[in-house]
Motif scaffolding. Sequence first.
Motif, PDB file in Angstrom:
ATOM      1  N   TYR A  98      59.836  26.363 -40.984  1.00 51.29           N
ATOM      2  CA  TYR A  98      59.554  24.918 -40.120  1.00 51.29           C
ATOM      3  C   TYR A  98      60.723  24.517 -40.166  1.00 51.29           C
ATOM      4  N   THR A  99      60.744  24.188 -38.926  1.00 54.73           N
ATOM      5  CA  THR A  99      62.513  23.299 -37.989  1.00 54.73           C
ATOM      6  C   THR A  99      61.625  21.521 -37.388  1.00 54.73           C
ATOM      7  N   LEU A 100      62.173  20.783 -37.757  1.00 50.96           N
ATOM      8  CA  LEU A 100      61.546  19.323 -37.884  1.00 50.96           C
ATOM      9  C   LEU A 100      62.018  18.738 -35.668  1.00 50.96           C
ATOM     10  N   TYR A 101      62.266  18.634 -35.015  1.00 55.35           N
ATOM     11  CA  TYR A 101      62.287  18.349 -34.156  1.00 55.35           C
ATOM     12  C   TYR A 101      62.158  16.568 -33.197  1.00 55.35           C
ATOM     13  N   GLY A 102      63.369  16.190 -34.363  1.00 58.70           N
ATOM     14  CA  GLY A 102      63.143  14.038 -33.718  1.00 58.70           C
ATOM     15  C   GLY A 102      63.368  13.140 -33.336  1.00 58.70           C
ATOM     16  N   HIS A 103      63.831  12.437 -32.363  1.00 58.12           N
ATOM     17  CA  HIS A 103      64.056  10.954 -31.703  1.00 58.12           C
ATOM     18  C   HIS A 103      63.754  12.068 -30.250  1.00 58.12           C
ATOM     19  N   LEU A 104      62.330  12.788 -29.674  1.00 59.02           N
ATOM     20  CA  LEU A 104      61.870  13.079 -28.198  1.00 59.02           C
ATOM     21  C   LEU A 104      61.711  12.169 -27.748  1.00 59.02           C
ATOM     22  N   SER A 105      61.375  12.694 -26.775  1.00 58.53           N
ATOM     23  CA  SER A 105      60.654  11.011 -24.949  1.00 58.53           C
ATOM     24  C   SER A 105      58.804  11.421 -25.737  1.00 58.53           C
ATOM     25  N   LEU A 106      58.764  10.804 -24.824  1.00 54.74           N
ATOM     26  CA  LEU A 106      57.293  10.512 -25.333  1.00 54.74           C
ATOM     27  C   LEU A 106      56.353  11.386 -24.594  1.00 54.74           C
ATOM     28  N   LYS A 107      57.131  11.853 -23.197  1.00 52.98           N
ATOM     29  CA  LYS A 107      56.946  12.832 -22.558  1.00 52.98           C
ATOM     30  C   LYS A 107      56.603  14.515 -23.120  1.00 52.98           C
ATOM     31  N   SER A 108      57.602  15.065 -24.218  1.00 56.70           N
ATOM     32  CA  SER A 108      57.998  15.939 -24.848  1.00 56.70           C
ATOM     33  C   SER A 108      56.469  16.192 -25.728  1.00 56.70           C
ATOM     34  N   ILE A 109      55.558  15.233 -26.188  1.00 62.02           N
ATOM     35  CA  ILE A 109      54.684  15.485 -27.290  1.00 62.02           C
ATOM     36  C   ILE A 109      52.827  15.796 -26.015  1.00 62.02           C
ATOM     37  N   GLU A 110      53.339  15.207 -24.502  1.00 56.88           N
ATOM     38  CA  GLU A 110      51.915  14.809 -24.200  1.00 56.88           C
ATOM     39  C   GLU A 110      51.166  16.470 -23.723  1.00 56.88           C
ATOM     40  N   SER A 111      51.711  17.076 -23.287  1.00 52.41           N
ATOM     41  CA  SER A 111      50.650  18.850 -22.843  1.00 52.41           C
ATOM     42  C   SER A 111      50.991  19.349 -23.847  1.00 52.41           C
ATOM     43  N   ILE A 112      52.243  19.610 -24.548  1.00 54.57           N
ATOM     44  CA  ILE A 112      52.185  20.885 -26.254  1.00 54.57           C
ATOM     45  C   ILE A 112      50.390  20.592 -26.697  1.00 54.57           C
ATOM     46  N   LYS A 113      50.312  21.117 -27.352  1.00 60.46           N
ATOM     47  CA  LYS A 113      49.217  22.039 -28.573  1.00 60.46           C
ATOM     48  C   LYS A 113      49.696  23.301 -29.809  1.00 60.46           C
ATOM     49  N   ILE A 114      48.528  22.487 -30.634  1.00 61.62           N
ATOM     50  CA  ILE A 114      49.139  23.345 -31.619  1.00 61.62           C
ATOM     51  C   ILE A 114      49.055  25.237 -31.619  1.00 61.62           C
ATOM     52  N   GLY A 115      50.037  25.776 -31.918  1.00 63.00           N
ATOM     53  CA  GLY A 115      50.063  27.166 -32.251  1.00 63.00           C
ATOM     54  C   GLY A 115      50.608  27.256 -30.565  1.00 63.00           C
ATOM     55  N   ASP A 116      50.874  26.171 -29.685  1.00 63.11           N
ATOM     56  CA  ASP A 116      51.818  27.328 -28.290  1.00 63.11           C
ATOM     57  C   ASP A 116      52.753  27.847 -29.079  1.00 63.11           C
ATOM     58  N   THR A 117      53.076  28.680 -28.272  1.00 63.75           N
ATOM     59  CA  THR A 117      54.302  29.266 -28.658  1.00 63.75           C
ATOM     60  C   THR A 117      55.983  29.175 -27.674  1.00 63.75           C
ATOM     61  N   PHE A 118      57.165  29.357 -28.739  1.00 61.83           N
ATOM     62  CA  PHE A 118      58.276  29.171 -28.312  1.00 61.83           C
ATOM     63  C   PHE A 118      59.134  30.268 -28.655  1.00 61.83           C
ATOM     64  N   LEU A 119      59.570  30.707 -27.449  1.00 60.04           N
ATOM     65  CA  LEU A 119      60.477  31.519 -27.546  1.00 60.04           C
ATOM     66  C   LEU A 119      61.832  30.933 -28.016  1.00 60.04           C
ATOM     67  N   LYS A 120      63.292  31.558 -28.919  1.00 67.39           N
ATOM     68  CA  LYS A 120      64.825  30.879 -29.041  1.00 67.39           C
ATOM     69  C   LYS A 120      64.941  30.851 -27.814  1.00 67.39           C
ATOM     70  N   GLY A 121      65.253  29.930 -27.548  1.00 70.61           N
ATOM     71  CA  GLY A 121      65.813  28.664 -26.620  1.00 70.61           C
ATOM     72  C   GLY A 121      64.861  28.526 -25.525  1.00 70.61           C
ATOM     73  N   ASN A 122      63.878  28.699 -25.879  1.00 74.51           N
ATOM     74  CA  ASN A 122      63.124  27.543 -24.476  1.00 74.51           C
ATOM     75  C   ASN A 122      63.121  26.157 -24.639  1.00 74.51           C
ATOM     76  N   SER A 123      63.181  24.929 -23.903  1.00 75.33           N
ATOM     77  CA  SER A 123      62.871  24.090 -23.842  1.00 75.33           C
ATOM     78  C   SER A 123      61.919  23.687 -24.596  1.00 75.33           C
ATOM     79  N   ILE A 124      61.566  22.385 -25.441  1.00 75.44           N
ATOM     80  CA  ILE A 124      60.691  22.322 -26.230  1.00 75.44           C
ATOM     81  C   ILE A 124      59.916  20.541 -26.031  1.00 75.44           C
ATOM     82  N   GLY A 125      61.654  20.124 -25.398  1.00 71.27           N
ATOM     83  CA  GLY A 125      60.864  18.173 -24.646  1.00 71.27           C
ATOM     84  C   GLY A 125      62.547  18.152 -24.694  1.00 71.27           C
ATOM     85  N   PHE A 126      62.299  17.208 -24.881  1.00 77.62           N
ATOM     86  CA  PHE A 126      63.632  16.091 -24.134  1.00 77.62           C
ATOM     87  C   PHE A 126      64.232  15.114 -25.287  1.00 77.62           C
ATOM     88  N   LEU A 127      65.597  14.363 -25.138  1.00 80.49           N
ATOM     89  CA  LEU A 127      65.714  13.033 -25.715  1.00 80.49           C
ATOM     90  C   LEU A 127      65.010  12.076 -25.654  1.00 80.49           C
TER      91      LEU A 127
END
Length: 231
Positions: free
Chosen positions: A147-176
């Motif tokens: 697993y990899t953990l990404y902490g200290h993100l913006s609130l918007k970063s977790i507003e629209s994601i769902k468990i099981g969403d897939t991201f490819l290497k280099g995809n944006s997952i959020g913002f600081l």
Amino acid sequence: MYSEEFNQFLNEISKEPLHVIDATNSLESYFPILISSKNKDLQSFDISSSAAWEIYINSFLNKHKAKIAFGGYLEKRNIYDRSDYFKNISENEKRNIHLGIDLWCCEKTKVLAVLDGEVHSFKNNNNFGDYGPTILLKHQIKKEIFYTLYGHLSLKSIESIKIGDTFLKGNSIGFLGDSSVNGDYAPHLHFQIIRDLQDNFGDYPGVSSKENIAFYKKNCPNPNLLLKLVR
């Protein structure tokens, strides 16, 4: 895998550095920073103040003509003393040894999936001095799951994601995020690798006590095995 074998496995995933911050920043724009007591600059300002930290980080980046300051794996830090969230009874029990790499740069900087993965969990860890909005990705390469953990993100970063969403290497997952949401720190990304999540959800300790560091060092390998920022 034994810990050394797993470290070698991580290191061999890519010969090239993997990006976890906006990939338009070249390796030349990164500069190492100490957040331990060894850095005498920390005696010149109030380290309990996120505003003072932001001024210091910006000054540090300008001084070194850099865009991102990085470091901190297994670094012992005094900054956590400001928060009761990290305090315990004895010196050995105090959680002050950092288990990830911090990347200090501007708020709203794009955060990237370091490898192909799916959202395991996410959460706003809103204790004072905590991660704030956090995303955990699950990765499987061959038979290895980690697993990899990404902490200290913006609130918007977790507003629209769902468990099981897939991201490819280099995809944006959020913002600081800024200090109002990220646990009251100057903007930065806490990036951590975790082998066994130990039933945690949207969270995992990013700081260890001295008495538990042997376990966490094995369970949370050096993120630089993937990022390769130290050349």
